[in-house]
Design a protein around this motif. Structure first.
Motif, PDB file in Angstrom:
ATOM      1  N   GLY A 365       8.455 -10.953  68.490  1.00  0.00           N
ATOM      2  CA  GLY A 365       9.758 -10.628  69.059  1.00  0.00           C
ATOM      3  C   GLY A 365      10.834 -11.612  68.636  1.00  0.00           C
ATOM      4  N   LEU A 366      10.505 -12.910  68.680  1.00  0.00           N
ATOM      5  CA  LEU A 366      11.477 -13.916  68.251  1.00  0.00           C
ATOM      6  C   LEU A 366      11.790 -13.776  66.770  1.00  0.00           C
ATOM      7  CD1 LEU A 366      13.257 -16.362  68.736  1.00  0.00           C
ATOM      8  CD2 LEU A 366      11.221 -17.825  68.500  1.00  0.00           C
ATOM      9  N   ALA A 367      10.780 -13.429  65.965  1.00  0.00           N
ATOM     10  CA  ALA A 367      11.040 -13.216  64.540  1.00  0.00           C
ATOM     11  C   ALA A 367      12.106 -12.143  64.348  1.00  0.00           C
ATOM     12  CB  ALA A 367       9.747 -12.816  63.820  1.00  0.00           C
ATOM     13  N   HIS A 368      11.999 -11.054  65.061  1.00  0.00           N
ATOM     14  CA  HIS A 368      13.004  -9.990  64.976  1.00  0.00           C
ATOM     15  C   HIS A 368      14.383 -10.513  65.386  1.00  0.00           C
ATOM     16  CE1 HIS A 368      10.618  -6.117  64.447  1.00  0.00           C
ATOM     17  NE2 HIS A 368       9.690  -7.065  64.445  1.00  0.00           N
ATOM     18  N   ARG A 369      14.417 -11.325  66.441  1.00  0.00           N
ATOM     19  CA  ARG A 369      15.703 -11.826  66.919  1.00  0.00           C
ATOM     20  C   ARG A 369      16.321 -12.828  65.940  1.00  0.00           C
ATOM     21  NH1 ARG A 369      12.615 -11.279  71.522  1.00  0.00           N
ATOM     22  NH2 ARG A 369      12.087 -13.484  71.740  1.00  0.00           N
ATOM     23  N   ILE A 370      15.469 -13.553  65.216  1.00  0.00           N
ATOM     24  CA  ILE A 370      15.995 -14.474  64.202  1.00  0.00           C
ATOM     25  C   ILE A 370      16.615 -13.697  63.049  1.00  0.00           C
ATOM     26  CG2 ILE A 370      15.332 -16.179  62.456  1.00  0.00           C
ATOM     27  CD1 ILE A 370      13.363 -17.325  64.515  1.00  0.00           C
ATOM     28  N   TYR A 371      15.953 -12.647  62.598  1.00  0.00           N
ATOM     29  CA  TYR A 371      16.552 -11.820  61.543  1.00  0.00           C
ATOM     30  C   TYR A 371      17.887 -11.223  62.014  1.00  0.00           C
ATOM     31  CZ  TYR A 371      12.158 -12.028  58.944  1.00  0.00           C
ATOM     32  OH  TYR A 371      11.052 -12.467  58.240  1.00  0.00           O
ATOM     33  N   ALA A 372      17.901 -10.771  63.256  1.00  0.00           N
ATOM     34  CA  ALA A 372      19.114 -10.113  63.759  1.00  0.00           C
ATOM     35  C   ALA A 372      20.242 -11.100  63.991  1.00  0.00           C
ATOM     36  CB  ALA A 372      18.800  -9.365  65.058  1.00  0.00           C
ATOM     37  N   GLY A 373      19.926 -12.324  64.408  1.00  0.00           N
ATOM     38  CA  GLY A 373      20.954 -13.281  64.755  1.00  0.00           C
ATOM     39  C   GLY A 373      21.390 -14.194  63.633  1.00  0.00           C
ATOM     40  N   SER A 374      20.607 -14.271  62.577  1.00  0.00           N
ATOM     41  CA  SER A 374      20.924 -15.186  61.483  1.00  0.00           C
ATOM     42  C   SER A 374      21.931 -14.566  60.521  1.00  0.00           C
ATOM     43  CB  SER A 374      19.650 -15.566  60.712  1.00  0.00           C
ATOM     44  OG  SER A 374      18.763 -16.299  61.532  1.00  0.00           O
ATOM     45  N   ASP A 375      22.686 -15.428  59.894  1.00  0.00           N
ATOM     46  CA  ASP A 375      23.593 -14.997  58.827  1.00  0.00           C
ATOM     47  C   ASP A 375      22.928 -15.087  57.466  1.00  0.00           C
ATOM     48  OD1 ASP A 375      26.041 -14.640  60.491  1.00  0.00           O
ATOM     49  OD2 ASP A 375      25.733 -16.787  60.858  1.00  0.00           O
ATOM     50  N   VAL A 376      22.003 -16.034  57.310  1.00  0.00           N
ATOM     51  CA  VAL A 376      21.290 -16.254  56.046  1.00  0.00           C
ATOM     52  C   VAL A 376      19.820 -16.485  56.358  1.00  0.00           C
ATOM     53  CG1 VAL A 376      21.065 -17.745  54.001  1.00  0.00           C
ATOM     54  CG2 VAL A 376      23.326 -17.326  54.988  1.00  0.00           C
ATOM     55  N   MET A 377      18.933 -15.888  55.567  1.00  0.00           N
ATOM     56  CA  MET A 377      17.506 -16.210  55.642  1.00  0.00           C
ATOM     57  C   MET A 377      17.153 -17.075  54.435  1.00  0.00           C
ATOM     58  SD  MET A 377      16.460 -14.892  58.454  1.00  0.00           S
ATOM     59  CE  MET A 377      14.743 -15.369  58.230  1.00  0.00           C
ATOM     60  N   LEU A 378      16.528 -18.220  54.696  1.00  0.00           N
ATOM     61  CA  LEU A 378      16.137 -19.138  53.638  1.00  0.00           C
ATOM     62  C   LEU A 378      14.726 -18.809  53.166  1.00  0.00           C
ATOM     63  CD1 LEU A 378      17.493 -22.514  55.080  1.00  0.00           C
ATOM     64  CD2 LEU A 378      18.515 -21.078  53.298  1.00  0.00           C
ATOM     65  N   VAL A 379      14.597 -18.479  51.867  1.00  0.00           N
ATOM     66  CA  VAL A 379      13.291 -18.183  51.263  1.00  0.00           C
ATOM     67  C   VAL A 379      13.224 -18.887  49.897  1.00  0.00           C
ATOM     68  CG1 VAL A 379      11.586 -16.366  50.897  1.00  0.00           C
ATOM     69  CG2 VAL A 379      13.602 -15.865  52.283  1.00  0.00           C
ATOM     70  N   PRO A 380      13.201 -20.223  49.897  1.00  0.00           N
ATOM     71  CA  PRO A 380      13.250 -20.960  48.634  1.00  0.00           C
ATOM     72  C   PRO A 380      11.860 -21.214  48.036  1.00  0.00           C
ATOM     73  CG  PRO A 380      13.417 -22.497  50.442  1.00  0.00           C
ATOM     74  CD  PRO A 380      13.268 -21.116  51.061  1.00  0.00           C
ATOM     75  N   LEU A 399      21.712 -12.532  54.901  1.00  0.00           N
ATOM     76  CA  LEU A 399      21.667 -12.584  53.440  1.00  0.00           C
ATOM     77  C   LEU A 399      20.597 -13.561  52.960  1.00  0.00           C
ATOM     78  CD1 LEU A 399      25.492 -12.565  52.585  1.00  0.00           C
ATOM     79  CD2 LEU A 399      23.953 -10.650  53.071  1.00  0.00           C
ATOM     80  N   PRO A 400      19.667 -13.131  52.128  1.00  0.00           N
ATOM     81  CA  PRO A 400      18.602 -14.020  51.676  1.00  0.00           C
ATOM     82  C   PRO A 400      19.101 -15.037  50.651  1.00  0.00           C
ATOM     83  CG  PRO A 400      17.938 -11.704  51.573  1.00  0.00           C
ATOM     84  CD  PRO A 400      19.427 -11.727  51.750  1.00  0.00           C
ATOM     85  N   LEU A 401      18.683 -16.277  50.822  1.00  0.00           N
ATOM     86  CA  LEU A 401      18.891 -17.324  49.830  1.00  0.00           C
ATOM     87  C   LEU A 401      17.526 -17.643  49.259  1.00  0.00           C
ATOM     88  CD1 LEU A 401      21.113 -20.500  50.183  1.00  0.00           C
ATOM     89  CD2 LEU A 401      18.911 -20.550  49.012  1.00  0.00           C
ATOM     90  N   VAL A 402      17.312 -17.338  47.967  1.00  0.00           N
ATOM     91  CA  VAL A 402      15.962 -17.324  47.412  1.00  0.00           C
ATOM     92  C   VAL A 402      15.893 -18.034  46.068  1.00  0.00           C
ATOM     93  CG1 VAL A 402      15.586 -15.077  48.530  1.00  0.00           C
ATOM     94  CG2 VAL A 402      16.183 -15.159  46.107  1.00  0.00           C
ATOM     95  N   GLY A 427      22.737 -11.447  48.028  1.00  0.00           N
ATOM     96  CA  GLY A 427      22.252 -12.730  48.521  1.00  0.00           C
ATOM     97  C   GLY A 427      22.590 -13.857  47.566  1.00  0.00           C
ATOM     98  N   PHE A 428      21.809 -14.927  47.638  1.00  0.00           N
ATOM     99  CA  PHE A 428      22.066 -16.127  46.837  1.00  0.00           C
ATOM    100  C   PHE A 428      20.765 -16.518  46.143  1.00  0.00           C
ATOM    101  CE2 PHE A 428      24.362 -16.027  50.847  1.00  0.00           C
ATOM    102  CZ  PHE A 428      25.675 -15.939  50.395  1.00  0.00           C
ATOM    103  N   VAL A 429      20.821 -16.704  44.823  1.00  0.00           N
ATOM    104  CA  VAL A 429      19.619 -16.922  44.024  1.00  0.00           C
ATOM    105  C   VAL A 429      19.790 -18.190  43.205  1.00  0.00           C
ATOM    106  CG1 VAL A 429      18.052 -15.917  42.319  1.00  0.00           C
ATOM    107  CG2 VAL A 429      19.332 -14.413  43.876  1.00  0.00           C
TER     108      VAL A 429
END
Length: 489
Positions: A365-380, A399-402, A427-429
């Motif tokens: 549930g928190l994972a879903h709320r983090i996706y919904a509330g975040s402006d950027v997801m960090l996936v480096p 927006l993913p930053l990858v 996103g940002f690459v």
């Protein structure tokens, strides 16, 4: 209809440690919609066993060792419209902890037996122990199911089955390696312990078993399929993969938008969509409050939902954390794993109360709320076979930053001037795996954030991306049909 038995160790929503469960949970329905006849085989872990209904006994499964008992059951699991086979072996699977280790993360000493038996059970189904249904294809997922391919190859040599096998690599770095002396517990012919078999530098490799014996090999993105044929990412198996390149292809994972869509997600504060994105602000405020962050609409909120491992590139985040904080950003982390990384993120949260929040474990549930509330997801990530985090981020307008690697390279379009003008940026690459390249991507994210009109355009383009399972299912059906003999069986 092509009869397909999908074999995996995890199954969302009942048992999940990572993306494998999401794939195993979503693919059967997509295959059925594409015209296949899928069924599942999973180990009888407590969460699975307790959820099984309408069960009936299919057949006992003889163990390659002396003690214990095992049997195949058939029944139904909630959320699945297809029959499910459960390998009921309480002595092996009725344990606390996750599927692979105890409550403190130590791998079970008999994992070789546990997952060898899963492969053996798949072979018995391929041989027809269920008189009412027999698979034409056994689709084995990752090292836990790799021995299914080896056992079915042995069944071929004994003329007990004509089923063909497809093996999907979800992460080549996790190979299921065991001491050579444990080979005698696996129930395989002695000849299978060889270079042209399951032997790997003096050990037994379940991953190699799948790669060597499968009729077709897939992995979870086109770029990763190329990368694992190189010494840099081949984990010692690149030579075998190059040798089998004619039967190897990358099929990009999909997203189950019934589960991962902000338009009808009951876990989040307010529904929203690409056409009506206003609710995302409410989700951000709710997440900031839930995690103890300052409630600031103008502070870009960066999210991480991940296993805390070196593979995920998280040392880059820690090394450049002051850049993020000094520029006015916030960070929320959900995950557990490497003790050093856990400690460093905990220390960061203590140093920066109100700007950094850290939560441990798996909280869906928190994972879903983090996706919904975040402006950027960090996936480096240093390497990333496919990645689902960035796909979920796209769906929720985070927006993913990858790092440009694996499935991240296949799914995210960098916010360059050209792609901004074309409306294709999502996103940002960054290209080189080092902190300077990561910092430059971070600065681009802040620069775009300062121009909210452009940010809104990129967010809308991201949310309109579609990576459903329908295309992937059609491609898997194509793989199945390639390995079934002309005329079928």
């Amino acid at each position: 209809m092509t009869r397909v038995l999908q074999v995996s160790a995890e199954l969302f929503p009942l048992l999940k440690t990572g993306g494998l469960a999401d794939v195993a949970g979503a693919l059967p329905a997509a295959l059925a919609a594409a015209g296949a006849e899928p069924r599942l085989l999973v180990p009888g872990f407590p969460a699975i066993r307790e959820s099984l209904t309408n069960e009936c006994a299919v057949a006992p499964v003889a163990l390659p060792w002396s003690e214990g008992r095992a049997a195949l059951l058939r029944g139904r699991l909630p959320g699945f419209d297809v029959p499910v086979y459960v390998l009921d072996a309480p002595g092996l699977f009725d344990r606390p902890g996750n599927p692979y280790g105890d409550a403190v993360g130590v791998a079970y000493a008999d994992n070789h037996r546990r997952f060898a038996l899963l492969g053996l059970a798949a072979a018995r189904l391929a041989e027809g122990v269920d008189a009412s249904w027999r698979p034409q294809i056994v689709h084995a997922h990752d090292w836990h199911a790799g021995l299914a391919c080896a056992h079915i190859a042995a069944s071929h040599s004994r003329r007990r089955t004509e089923a063909r096998t497809v093996f999907t690599v979800h992460n080549l770095a996790y190979q299921g390696l065991f001491p050579a002396e444990q080979f005698c517990d696996l129930g395989l012919p002695p000849a299978h312990y060889a270079v042209e078999g399951v032997e790997f530098y003096g050990q037994v490799s379940f991953m190699k078993a799948g790669l060597h014996f499968a009729d077709a090999i897939t992995t979870v993105s086109p770029t990763y399929a190329r990368e694992i044929q190189t010494p840099e990412q081949g984990c010692g198996l690149d030579g075998l993969l190059r040798h089998r390149a004619d039967v190897l292809q990358g099929i990009l994972n999909g997203v189950d938008y019934v589960v991962w869509s902000p338009a009808h997600d009951r876990s989040i504060a307010q529904a929203y969509s690409a056409d009506s994105p206003e609710g995302k602000a409410a989700c951000k405020t709710a997440l900031q409050r839930e995690c103890g962050l300052e409630v600031k609409a103008d502070a870009p909120l960066f999210g991480i939902v991940s296993r805390l491992t070196e593979q995920k590139g998280l040392p880059l985040v820690l090394e450049a954390l002051n850049d993020l904080i000094d520029a006015g950003g916030q960070l929320v982390i959900l995950g557990s794993g490497d003790a050093r990384l856990e400690a460093e993120f905990a220390a960061a949260a203590a140093r920066h109360p109100g700007q950094v929040a850290r939560r441990t474990g798996m909280d869906e549930g928190l994972a879903h709320r983090i996706y919904a509330g975040s402006d950027v997801m960090l996936v480096p990530s240093r390497f990333e076979p496919c990645g689902l985090t960035q796909l979920y981020g796209l769906s929720y307008g985070a927006l993913p930053l990858v790092h440009r690697v694996g499935g991240l390279a296949d799914t995210i379009v960098d916010t360059t001037l050209e792609d901004l003008a074309a409306g294709t940026a999502t996103g940002f690459v960054f290209n080189a795996f080092n902190v300077d390249a990561y910092r430059r991507a971070l600065r681009r994210a802040f620069a775009l954030w300062s121009r909210q009109e452009y940010w809104a355009r990129v967010r809308e383009a991201a949310m309109r991306q579609h990576f459903g399972w329908d295309d992937a299912a059609v491609r898997y059906l194509g793989v199945y049909r390639e390995v079934i003999p002309v005329g079928g069986f």
